[in-house]
Design an enzyme around this catalytic site. Sequence first.
Site, short mmCIF file in Angstrom:
data_model
loop_
_atom_site.label_atom_id
_atom_site.label_comp_id
_atom_site.label_asym_id
_atom_site.label_seq_id
_atom_site.Cartn_x
_atom_site.Cartn_y
_atom_site.Cartn_z
N ILE A 51 6.50 81.83 46.18
CA ILE A 51 6.56 80.85 46.58
C ILE A 51 4.44 80.64 46.10
CG2 ILE A 51 5.71 79.85 49.41
CD1 ILE A 51 7.82 82.20 50.55
N LEU A 92 0.49 92.03 40.24
CA LEU A 92 1.63 91.77 39.27
C LEU A 92 2.81 92.47 39.86
CD1 LEU A 92 0.24 90.96 36.15
CD2 LEU A 92 1.59 89.15 37.80
N SER A 116 7.67 92.55 50.58
CA SER A 116 8.82 91.94 52.00
C SER A 116 9.94 91.83 51.96
CB SER A 116 8.21 90.24 51.84
OG SER A 116 8.58 89.88 50.28
N TYR A 119 8.43 94.96 58.12
CA TYR A 119 7.95 93.89 58.26
C TYR A 119 7.11 92.95 58.61
CZ TYR A 119 8.43 89.57 55.29
OH TYR A 119 7.57 88.36 54.96
N LYS A 142 3.61 92.00 59.55
CA LYS A 142 2.70 90.83 59.36
C LYS A 142 2.27 90.03 60.71
CE LYS A 142 3.98 89.43 55.11
NZ LYS A 142 2.85 88.43 54.39
N ILE A 171 29.96 87.45 51.71
CA ILE A 171 28.98 87.69 53.53
C ILE A 171 29.02 88.91 54.61
CG2 ILE A 171 29.80 85.44 55.01
CD1 ILE A 171 31.54 84.36 53.49
N ARG A 185 20.91 79.94 59.42
CA ARG A 185 19.16 80.32 58.96
C ARG A 185 18.63 78.26 58.56
NH1 ARG A 185 20.02 84.40 60.66
NH2 ARG A 185 19.52 86.42 59.51
N ARG A 223 24.88 92.50 58.56
CA ARG A 223 23.92 94.04 57.70
C ARG A 223 23.15 93.89 58.47
NH1 ARG A 223 20.62 90.42 53.01
NH2 ARG A 223 19.55 89.34 55.10
N1 LIG Z 1 10.42 84.31 50.34
C1 LIG Z 1 10.79 84.32 51.98
O1 LIG Z 1 11.94 83.34 52.44
C2 LIG Z 1 9.17 84.11 52.60
C3 LIG Z 1 9.81 84.06 54.20
C4 LIG Z 1 8.79 84.83 54.59
C5 LIG Z 1 7.42 85.02 54.91
N2 LIG Z 1 7.62 85.15 53.39
C6 LIG Z 1 6.29 85.85 53.31
O2 LIG Z 1 5.35 85.30 51.75
C7 LIG Z 1 4.70 85.80 50.79
C8 LIG Z 1 5.16 85.50 49.30
O3 LIG Z 1 6.51 85.12 49.72
P1 LIG Z 1 7.25 85.54 47.77
O4 LIG Z 1 8.59 85.24 48.52
O5 LIG Z 1 6.73 84.71 47.26
O6 LIG Z 1 7.57 87.61 47.61
P2 LIG Z 1 6.66 87.34 45.73
O7 LIG Z 1 6.99 88.68 46.26
O8 LIG Z 1 6.90 86.75 45.04
O9 LIG Z 1 5.24 87.11 46.06
C9 LIG Z 1 4.53 88.45 46.14
C10 LIG Z 1 3.19 88.20 45.46
O10 LIG Z 1 2.03 89.10 46.29
C11 LIG Z 1 1.66 90.01 44.89
N3 LIG Z 1 1.18 91.53 45.28
C12 LIG Z 1 2.07 91.97 46.41
N4 LIG Z 1 0.39 92.77 46.55
C13 LIG Z 1 -0.87 92.91 46.95
C14 LIG Z 1 -0.82 93.22 46.27
N5 LIG Z 1 -1.91 94.56 47.00
N6 LIG Z 1 -2.18 93.03 45.41
C15 LIG Z 1 -2.37 91.85 44.75
N7 LIG Z 1 -1.20 90.88 45.15
C16 LIG Z 1 -0.32 91.54 45.25
C17 LIG Z 1 3.07 90.39 44.15
O11 LIG Z 1 2.70 90.76 43.16
C18 LIG Z 1 3.92 89.14 44.77
O12 LIG Z 1 3.39 88.31 42.76
C19 LIG Z 1 4.65 87.33 51.41
O13 LIG Z 1 3.60 87.60 52.23
C20 LIG Z 1 6.35 87.11 52.31
O14 LIG Z 1 6.01 88.59 53.36
C21 LIG Z 1 8.64 84.97 52.55
O1 LIG Z 2 24.25 88.70 49.56
C1 LIG Z 2 23.77 88.51 50.72
C2 LIG Z 2 22.57 88.02 51.24
C3 LIG Z 2 21.98 87.78 52.84
N1 LIG Z 2 23.34 86.92 53.18
C4 LIG Z 2 23.46 86.25 54.25
O2 LIG Z 2 22.38 85.09 54.45
C5 LIG Z 2 21.48 84.95 55.47
C6 LIG Z 2 20.31 84.80 54.82
O3 LIG Z 2 19.99 85.72 54.40
P1 LIG Z 2 18.27 86.18 53.12
O4 LIG Z 2 18.90 84.96 52.35
O5 LIG Z 2 18.56 87.41 52.96
O6 LIG Z 2 17.01 86.02 53.58
P2 LIG Z 2 16.75 86.68 55.44
O7 LIG Z 2 16.94 87.73 55.54
O8 LIG Z 2 17.16 85.53 56.21
O9 LIG Z 2 15.59 86.58 55.35
C7 LIG Z 2 14.66 85.50 54.75
O10 LIG Z 2 14.34 85.38 55.78
C8 LIG Z 2 13.39 85.79 57.08
C9 LIG Z 2 12.58 84.19 57.69
O11 LIG Z 2 13.30 83.87 58.49
C10 LIG Z 2 12.10 85.66 55.80
O12 LIG Z 2 10.90 86.57 57.43
C11 LIG Z 2 12.15 87.26 54.87
O13 LIG Z 2 11.16 87.27 54.13
C12 LIG Z 2 13.46 85.94 54.33
O14 LIG Z 2 13.59 87.11 53.15
C13 LIG Z 2 21.88 86.12 55.93
O15 LIG Z 2 22.36 86.05 57.59
C14 LIG Z 2 22.00 87.67 55.25
O16 LIG Z 2 23.10 88.03 56.30
C15 LIG Z 2 24.27 87.29 53.24
O17 LIG Z 2 25.56 86.36 53.81
N2 LIG Z 2 24.57 87.79 51.49
#
Ligand SMILES: NC(=O)c1ccc[n+]([C@@H]2O[C@H](COP(=O)([O-])OP(=O)(O)OC[C@H]3O[C@@H](n4cnc5c(N)ncnc54)[C@H](O)[C@@H]3O)[C@@H](O)[C@H]2O)c1
Ligand SMILES: O=c1ccn([C@@H]2O[C@H](COP(=O)(O)OP(=O)(O)O[C@H]3O[C@H](CO)[C@@H](O)[C@H](O)[C@H]3O)[C@@H](O)[C@H]2O)c(=O)[nH]1
Length: 343
Positions: free
Chosen positions: A13, A34, A89, A153, A157, A219, A233, A294
């Site tokens: 992100i 990284l 995360s 987790y 947060k 699934i 979701r 899950r």
């Molecule tokens: N991906 C999702 O659906 C989702 C949903 C809700 C919240 N978030 C939050 O959004 C943020 C970004 O998520 P993402 O999916 O891009 O994750 P990501 O793992 O791709 O990105 C996290 C980045 O932070 C860096 N990092 C981690 N710890 C660090 C530290 N101590 N110092 C410096 N750099 C560090 C990692 O190297 C990485 O580049 C996270 O805080 C995550 O909790 C993600």
């Molecule tokens: O192989 C897979 C992977 C996922 N799922 C399902 O798909 C949905 C989405 O799962 P996933 O993509 O893993 O996302 P979440 O577990 O919903 O979590 C995401 O979304 C949350 C907020 O909604 C954030 O807090 C998390 O960081 C982020 O990873 C869930 O119902 C899972 O059970 C499957 O059925 N098969």
Amino acid sequence: MKTVLVTGGAGYIGSHTVQVLLQKGYSVVVLDNLTTGHREAIDVLSQSLKGTSSEQLSFYHGDIADRALVKEIVVRHDVNAVIHFAAKSLVGESMQRPDLYFLENTGKSVQLFSTLQECGVRHIIFSSTAAVYGIPEQIPISETIRKQPVNPYGESKLMIEQSLRWMEEAYGVKWVALRYFNAAGASLNGEIGEDHDPETHLIPLVLKTALGQRESIHIFGTDYDTPDGTCIRDYIHVLDLAEAHVLALAALQRGMASGAWNVGTGNGYTVREVIEMARTVTGREIRSIEAERRAGDPAVLVADASLIMTRLNWRPKYGLRDMIESAWQWHVNRPEGYSEAPN
Ligand SMILES: NC(=O)c1ccc[n+]([C@@H]2O[C@H](COP(=O)([O-])OP(=O)(O)OC[C@H]3O[C@@H](n4cnc5c(N)ncnc54)[C@H](O)[C@@H]3O)[C@@H](O)[C@H]2O)c1
Ligand SMILES: O=c1ccn([C@@H]2O[C@H](COP(=O)(O)OP(=O)(O)O[C@H]3O[C@H](CO)[C@@H](O)[C@H](O)[C@H]3O)[C@@H](O)[C@H]2O)c(=O)[nH]1
């Protein structure tokens, strides 16, 4: 316009938000250790600046808890705001190693905020998550419902959000916590995208199955109380998320009050609907296997995002099809993801 420090800007992100910041003319400095991010994402973004404005983007390989480094960056680049993505995360990992999540997420974020406070940086946008709610007591989820995380987790947060409230009380720090729902999709030019190892998210796993890198998608649970028995979701395009950060930053800098807001579309899709959409977009078969639930998955997570819409006039531009199309383009361009592994 001064410089924005983006922690975790080499991650999924973060890198998309850096791209949008650069497009809007911000100067950006990325601090990333990284561990899960990719230096190559930054290189791709630097190349897109094509020489003349290459000073617009700087990269530091380091940790957010390194106070001396953060101070050096803030002073050298005249940083006046921070977008803080850096975190661990993985929900499952957080259940196995809660201490790691409280140290890495909560502990290091507080270190970062304390350093920023010493340096006089007053504006912070923070990546929070729908995981702060746990099993929601109502759908759609508004910001005011009970927050009872069901994994470390989400708790780590929520504690960071609370630390920001107290930093505001004591020092006048202004902050916005954006509680993302499920981020998905990739940049529209297919140059940057999602590359996690291990990958646990549904959409990239479905697309890896379409590419033939996996035999099938499992699934997780088909007996939920939803129309087709699978979890619902609220998927939000990573570019809509990026836009929300940039709007929140600009609004804070104009004097808007601090707050924690959901970022989602308000539309929910079941796991089966996601897989079906991926079949349509890719034209591939995508074998699915029904599996056990899950642990820790709430049946339905859908955002009430009216607060951010009112406060920032933010609207999601993209739907599920756009997310899957852009992610598919990224996976086809880069079937193995970024070329170097994170360290
Ligand atoms: N991906 C999702 O659906 C989702 C949903 C809700 C919240 N978030 C939050 O959004 C943020 C970004 O998520 P993402 O999916 O891009 O994750 P990501 O793992 O791709 O990105 C996290 C980045 O932070 C860096 N990092 C981690 N710890 C660090 C530290 N101590 N110092 C410096 N750099 C560090 C990692 O190297 C990485 O580049 C996270 O805080 C995550 O909790 C993600
Ligand atoms: O192989 C897979 C992977 C996922 N799922 C399902 O798909 C949905 C989405 O799962 P996933 O993509 O893993 O996302 P979440 O577990 O919903 O979590 C995401 O979304 C949350 C907020 O909604 C954030 O807090 C998390 O960081 C982020 O990873 C869930 O119902 C899972 O059970 C499957 O059925 N098969």
